[in-house]
Design a protein around this motif. Structure first.
Motif, PDB file in Angstrom:
ATOM      1  N   VAL A  68       0.828  -1.208   0.000  1.00 32.74           N
ATOM      2  CA  VAL A  68       0.000   0.000   0.000  1.00 32.74           C
ATOM      3  C   VAL A  68       0.859   1.254   0.000  1.00 32.74           C
ATOM      4  CG1 VAL A  68      -1.733   1.283   1.330  1.00 32.74           C
ATOM      5  CG2 VAL A  68      -1.881  -1.202   1.171  1.00 32.74           C
ATOM      6  N   LEU A  69       2.039   1.167   0.559  1.00 33.16           N
ATOM      7  CA  LEU A  69       2.913   2.320   0.755  1.00 33.16           C
ATOM      8  C   LEU A  69       3.138   3.165  -0.502  1.00 33.16           C
ATOM      9  CD1 LEU A  69       4.191   3.394   3.303  1.00 33.16           C
ATOM     10  CD2 LEU A  69       6.257   2.134   2.752  1.00 33.16           C
ATOM     11  N   PRO A  70       3.381   2.584  -1.679  1.00 28.94           N
ATOM     12  CA  PRO A  70       3.607   3.414  -2.867  1.00 28.94           C
ATOM     13  C   PRO A  70       2.374   4.219  -3.307  1.00 28.94           C
ATOM     14  CG  PRO A  70       4.352   1.169  -3.263  1.00 28.94           C
ATOM     15  CD  PRO A  70       3.590   1.166  -1.966  1.00 28.94           C
ATOM     16  N   HIS A  71       1.215   3.917  -2.745  1.00 27.60           N
ATOM     17  CA  HIS A  71      -0.027   4.544  -3.190  1.00 27.60           C
ATOM     18  C   HIS A  71      -0.643   5.511  -2.181  1.00 27.60           C
ATOM     19  CE1 HIS A  71       0.094   1.663  -6.451  1.00 27.60           C
ATOM     20  NE2 HIS A  71       0.303   0.726  -5.543  1.00 27.60           N
ATOM     21  N   VAL A  72       0.008   5.747  -1.044  1.00 31.87           N
ATOM     22  CA  VAL A  72      -0.623   6.530   0.024  1.00 31.87           C
ATOM     23  C   VAL A  72      -0.922   7.978  -0.372  1.00 31.87           C
ATOM     24  CG1 VAL A  72       0.240   5.119   1.918  1.00 31.87           C
ATOM     25  CG2 VAL A  72       1.542   7.107   1.188  1.00 31.87           C
ATOM     26  N   PHE A  73      -0.199   8.529  -1.348  1.00 28.83           N
ATOM     27  CA  PHE A  73      -0.444   9.912  -1.753  1.00 28.83           C
ATOM     28  C   PHE A  73      -1.373  10.019  -2.963  1.00 28.83           C
ATOM     29  CE2 PHE A  73       3.721  10.144   0.425  1.00 28.83           C
ATOM     30  CZ  PHE A  73       3.344  10.987   1.452  1.00 28.83           C
ATOM     31  N   GLU A  74      -1.888   8.911  -3.454  1.00 28.00           N
ATOM     32  CA  GLU A  74      -2.810   8.926  -4.586  1.00 28.00           C
ATOM     33  C   GLU A  74      -4.208   9.302  -4.114  1.00 28.00           C
ATOM     34  OE1 GLU A  74      -2.674   5.081  -6.423  1.00 28.00           O
ATOM     35  OE2 GLU A  74      -0.548   5.289  -6.932  1.00 28.00           O
ATOM     36  N   ARG A  75      -4.919  10.068  -4.956  1.00 25.81           N
ATOM     37  CA  ARG A  75      -6.295  10.436  -4.606  1.00 25.81           C
ATOM     38  C   ARG A  75      -7.163   9.184  -4.504  1.00 25.81           C
ATOM     39  NH1 ARG A  75      -8.058  14.564  -8.945  1.00 25.81           N
ATOM     40  NH2 ARG A  75      -6.607  13.320 -10.149  1.00 25.81           N
ATOM     41  N   PHE A  76      -8.023   9.180  -3.525  1.00 18.68           N
ATOM     42  CA  PHE A  76      -8.990   8.114  -3.259  1.00 18.68           C
ATOM     43  C   PHE A  76      -8.340   6.800  -2.824  1.00 18.68           C
ATOM     44  CE2 PHE A  76     -10.878  10.917  -6.532  1.00 18.68           C
ATOM     45  CZ  PHE A  76     -11.815  11.518  -5.724  1.00 18.68           C
ATOM     46  N   SER A  77      -7.067   6.856  -2.448  1.00 14.47           N
ATOM     47  CA  SER A  77      -6.390   5.661  -1.951  1.00 14.47           C
ATOM     48  C   SER A  77      -6.776   5.429  -0.497  1.00 14.47           C
ATOM     49  CB  SER A  77      -4.874   5.856  -2.059  1.00 14.47           C
ATOM     50  OG  SER A  77      -4.205   4.769  -1.473  1.00 14.47           O
ATOM     51  N   ARG A  78      -7.218   4.229  -0.205  1.00  8.70           N
ATOM     52  CA  ARG A  78      -7.567   3.848   1.160  1.00  8.70           C
ATOM     53  C   ARG A  78      -6.810   2.582   1.482  1.00  8.70           C
ATOM     54  NH1 ARG A  78     -13.882   3.860   1.803  1.00  8.70           N
ATOM     55  NH2 ARG A  78     -13.193   3.153   3.839  1.00  8.70           N
ATOM     56  N   GLY A  79      -5.906   2.668   2.407  1.00  3.68           N
ATOM     57  CA  GLY A  79      -5.031   1.539   2.711  1.00  3.68           C
ATOM     58  C   GLY A  79      -5.684   0.390   3.418  1.00  3.68           C
ATOM     59  N   ASP A  80      -6.656   0.649   4.268  1.00  2.00           N
ATOM     60  CA  ASP A  80      -7.273  -0.414   5.049  1.00  2.00           C
ATOM     61  C   ASP A  80      -8.593  -0.813   4.415  1.00  2.00           C
ATOM     62  OD1 ASP A  80      -8.201  -2.175   6.901  1.00  2.00           O
ATOM     63  OD2 ASP A  80      -8.024  -0.830   8.611  1.00  2.00           O
ATOM     64  N   HIS A  81      -8.539  -1.817   3.549  1.00  2.00           N
ATOM     65  CA  HIS A  81      -9.758  -2.250   2.853  1.00  2.00           C
ATOM     66  C   HIS A  81     -10.702  -3.027   3.763  1.00  2.00           C
ATOM     67  CE1 HIS A  81      -8.229  -0.782  -0.905  1.00  2.00           C
ATOM     68  NE2 HIS A  81      -7.081  -1.390  -0.669  1.00  2.00           N
ATOM     69  N   ALA A  82     -10.260  -3.316   4.974  1.00  2.00           N
ATOM     70  CA  ALA A  82     -11.115  -4.031   5.915  1.00  2.00           C
ATOM     71  C   ALA A  82     -12.128  -3.088   6.563  1.00  2.00           C
ATOM     72  CB  ALA A  82     -10.261  -4.692   6.996  1.00  2.00           C
ATOM     73  N   ARG A  83     -11.923  -1.793   6.403  1.00  2.00           N
ATOM     74  CA  ARG A  83     -12.864  -0.838   6.988  1.00  2.00           C
ATOM     75  C   ARG A  83     -14.201  -0.931   6.283  1.00  2.00           C
ATOM     76  NH1 ARG A  83      -9.641   4.796   8.056  1.00  2.00           N
ATOM     77  NH2 ARG A  83      -8.216   3.956   9.597  1.00  2.00           N
ATOM     78  N   SER A  84     -15.207  -0.544   6.998  1.00  2.00           N
ATOM     79  CA  SER A  84     -16.557  -0.572   6.446  1.00  2.00           C
ATOM     80  C   SER A  84     -16.662   0.363   5.250  1.00  2.00           C
ATOM     81  CB  SER A  84     -17.542  -0.134   7.526  1.00  2.00           C
ATOM     82  OG  SER A  84     -18.805   0.103   6.979  1.00  2.00           O
TER      83      SER A  84
END
Length: 64
Positions: free
Chosen positions: A7-23
């Motif tokens: 996930v780290l390479p994508h943290v500054f991308e718009r609409f990137s959400r690292g924790d897909h386990a979230r509701s």
């Protein structure tokens, strides 16, 4: 818990959400870090992130 390596390479991308386990109903749109990056870069600075288990570090610099 840190940010997973994939996930780290994508943290500054718009609409990137690292924790897909979230509701899906979470109010997190994934815009915060992309906005922070845009503001810092607009002022001639830069931002980076490193992460490992239990520790995430954001480093930003602005011209002085």
């Amino acid at each position: 818990p840190g940010i997973p390596a994939e996930v780290l390479p994508h943290v500054f991308e718009r609409f990137s959400r690292g924790d897909h386990a979230r509701s899906p109903s979470s109010s997190n749109a994934g815009l915060g870090l992309s906005i922070v990056q845009a503001i810092i870069e607009a002022h001639g600075g830069r931002i980076s992130v490193t992460s490992e288990a239990g520790a995430t570090e954001f480093d930003s610099t602005l011209p002085g």
